[in-house]
Design a protein around this motif. Structure first.
Motif, PDB file in Angstrom:
ATOM      1  N   ALA A  28       0.866  -1.215  -0.057  1.00 33.91           N
ATOM      2  CA  ALA A  28       0.008  -0.003  -0.042  1.00 33.91           C
ATOM      3  C   ALA A  28       0.796   1.265  -0.145  1.00 33.91           C
ATOM      4  CB  ALA A  28      -0.909   0.139   1.240  1.00 33.91           C
ATOM      5  N   LYS A  29       1.866   1.170   0.772  1.00 33.41           N
ATOM      6  CA  LYS A  29       2.674   2.363   0.795  1.00 33.41           C
ATOM      7  C   LYS A  29       3.601   2.646  -0.529  1.00 33.41           C
ATOM      8  CE  LYS A  29       5.437   5.258   3.265  1.00 33.41           C
ATOM      9  NZ  LYS A  29       6.095   5.950   2.130  1.00 33.41           N
ATOM     10  N   GLU A  32       1.210   4.324  -2.727  1.00 35.98           N
ATOM     11  CA  GLU A  32       1.051   5.602  -2.237  1.00 35.98           C
ATOM     12  C   GLU A  32       2.195   6.449  -3.009  1.00 35.98           C
ATOM     13  OE1 GLU A  32       0.283   5.675   1.991  1.00 35.98           O
ATOM     14  OE2 GLU A  32      -1.774   6.315   1.561  1.00 35.98           O
ATOM     15  N   ASP A  33       3.291   5.789  -2.804  1.00 35.38           N
ATOM     16  CA  ASP A  33       4.710   6.695  -3.039  1.00 35.38           C
ATOM     17  C   ASP A  33       4.524   6.882  -4.701  1.00 35.38           C
ATOM     18  OD1 ASP A  33       5.455   6.584  -0.619  1.00 35.38           O
ATOM     19  OD2 ASP A  33       6.889   4.987  -0.913  1.00 35.38           O
ATOM     20  N   ARG A  36      -0.740   7.175  -5.843  1.00 33.49           N
ATOM     21  CA  ARG A  36      -2.251   6.351  -5.829  1.00 33.49           C
ATOM     22  C   ARG A  36      -2.746   6.925  -4.316  1.00 33.49           C
ATOM     23  NH1 ARG A  36      -2.979   1.403  -8.243  1.00 33.49           N
ATOM     24  NH2 ARG A  36      -5.131   1.511  -7.037  1.00 33.49           N
ATOM     25  N   SER A  37      -4.086   7.043  -4.667  1.00 33.32           N
ATOM     26  CA  SER A  37      -4.804   7.225  -3.223  1.00 33.32           C
ATOM     27  C   SER A  37      -5.032   5.880  -2.774  1.00 33.32           C
ATOM     28  CB  SER A  37      -6.421   7.900  -3.736  1.00 33.32           C
ATOM     29  OG  SER A  37      -7.190   7.461  -3.054  1.00 33.32           O
ATOM     30  N   ILE A  38      -4.591   5.487  -1.603  1.00 36.51           N
ATOM     31  CA  ILE A  38      -4.634   4.148  -1.164  1.00 36.51           C
ATOM     32  C   ILE A  38      -5.538   4.376   0.409  1.00 36.51           C
ATOM     33  CG2 ILE A  38      -3.623   2.256  -0.040  1.00 36.51           C
ATOM     34  CD1 ILE A  38      -2.889   2.492  -2.896  1.00 36.51           C
ATOM     35  N   ASN A  40      -6.384   2.568   3.659  1.00 37.42           N
ATOM     36  CA  ASN A  40      -5.792   1.384   4.301  1.00 37.42           C
ATOM     37  C   ASN A  40      -6.589   0.817   5.499  1.00 37.42           C
ATOM     38  OD1 ASN A  40      -4.040  -0.378   5.475  1.00 37.42           O
ATOM     39  ND2 ASN A  40      -2.159   0.883   5.370  1.00 37.42           N
ATOM     40  N   GLY A 353      -7.593   0.806  -4.874  1.00 41.06           N
ATOM     41  CA  GLY A 353      -6.740   1.364  -3.666  1.00 41.06           C
ATOM     42  C   GLY A 353      -7.273   0.909  -2.474  1.00 41.06           C
TER      43      GLY A 353
END
Ligand code: PLP
Length: 393
Positions: A28-29, A32-33, A36-38, A40, A353
């Motif tokens: 997920a990280k 995000e990097d 992307r809109s994640i 969690n 996401g």
């Protein structure tokens, strides 16, 4: 050093499992990097900061010079504070020297399973359940004996189910109430029936993981085997600060151990980690002896979020979610989607996401389910439900 280098390692390492939540967190990280809109909903930790008076106590401890090693089992004022807290919450009198402070609730699990597990021994554990139970049982060489938990029973373990799995080889029974990943709670009457039934099996010790005991939905009551005299002398209570006081990163937990085991626990602690960092221990005292309204407030917030999450999931075609009785996880069936849990986990993250965890990460009986943490803001839960609805399309 080239990564093709091979090492001749202990074969037991091949039997170790892991916690998928940490893998999903890393993926997920990474997404995000990439911009992307994640959302969690994967990792199980309160989204609140640690209450300020606890943070201040940790800072003060550092300023006051608490920089050195402490006793392996923890500083005495903290062990005493735990004994008082156990008395306040469970009505049970324990001695401070039965309390061993460890770097996170997980460590009591590691120590207890290492102490009892060996080839030829059976350990009963919940399935679906916290993945480290089965991982550590296998690592120890013991035989894992799953206790299947089902949505039809609200994922609550029954005394009869546990007792029917006891054999002369059983050494440890692992209980987890309220439970990760299901939110199931063992009703007090079942804990009492278990205590009664286990009176005839003095070769069995209980590891009672009560890390979510203060996160119960209204109408549910927490019960501990420690409250039953038949089991008080052979229960290992696992608890800690991570979930109750939003302190996952502080790495602070405790075990309440039968007196006879404490020297062995201390010896293992000295071999592994020496002690828990001193300032975290002082912060732990502030948590237990300070105002408790922060705990009630967090529990109330989880109640509200649970309703939003469970109602939302049950409106989605193909999903069906029972009401969790505690903790902060929804564990819906996704059988109606026609995809296996791992595929749903992967596609929800990559396409929508939304980070979730496949039920199979919690044992074979988690098949057909997904775990979603509702330790997330109302807005995140609402947006995640919208994305899950789009996943149907
Ligand atoms: N026990 C259960 C059931 C958990 O879900 C967790 C954490 O997710 C732990 C123990 C470990 O807690 P800690 O972070 O304090 O090691």
């Amino acid at each position: 050093m080239p990564d093709t280098m091979s090492f001749d390692l202990a074969p037991a390492l091949d039997r170790l499992g892991t916690e998928t939540a940490f893998e999903v967190l890393a993926r997920a990280k990474a997404l995000e990097d990439q911009g992307r809109s994640i959302l969690n909903l994967g990792i199980g930790q309160p989204d609140f900061p640690t209450p300020p008076h606890i943070v201040e106590a940790g800072i003060k401890a550092l300023r006051d010079g608490h920089h050195g090693y402490t006793a392996a089992a923890g500083i005495m004022p903290l062990r005493e504070a735990v004994a008082s807290d156990v008395h306040r919450r469970l009505g049970v009198t324990i001695a401070a020297n039965q309390v061993v402070i460890v770097p996170g609730g997980k460590v009591t699990m590691y120590l207890a399973i290492s102490m009892f597990g060996r080839p030829g021994v059976e350990i009963v554990y919940p399935n679906p359940g916290f993945p480290i139970y089965e991982s550590m049982i296998r690592y120890s060489g013991a035989t894992p004996v799953p206790l299947p938990l089902t949505a039809a029973d609200g994922f609550a373990p029954s005394a009869a189910g546990i007792l029917s799995r006891i054999t002369p080889a059983t050494r440890l029974v692992i209980l987890n109430s309220p439970a990760n990943p299901t939110g199931g709670v063992m009703p007090p009457a079942e804990v009492a029936a278990l205590a009664h039934g286990l009176a005839a099996h003095s070769h069995v010790t209980i590891l009672s993981d009560e890390i979510y005991s203060q996160l119960l939905r209204p109408g549910h009551v927490h019960a501990s085997p420690l409250q039953h005299t038949e089991l008080a002398e052979r229960t290992i209570l696992l608890d800690g600060w991570s979930k109750t006081y939003a302190m996952t990163g502080w790495r602070l937990g405790f075990g309440v151990w039968p007196r006879a085991l404490v020297p062995m626990v201390e010896k293992l602690a000295v071999n592994a980690h020496s002690c828990v960092n001193a300032s975290a221990q002082w912060a732990g005292i502030a948590a237990l002896t300070g105002p408790q309204d922060c705990v009630a407030e967090m529990a109330r917030t989880f109640d509200r979020r649970q309703r939003a999450m469970v109602d939302g999931l049950n409106r989605l075609p193909g999903w069906a979610c029972v009401e969790p009785a505690g903790a902060f996880y929804a564990f819906p069936s996704i059988a109606g989607l026609g995809l296996d849990a791992r595929a749903v986990q992967q596609r929800l993250l990559d396409d929508q996401g939304v980070a979730t965890i496949a039920g199979t990460s919690f044992g074979s009986d988690g098949a057909g389910h997904i775990r979603l943490s509702y330790a997330a803001s109302d807005a995140t839960i609402a947006e995640a439900l919208d994305r899950l609805a789009r996943f149907q399309a």
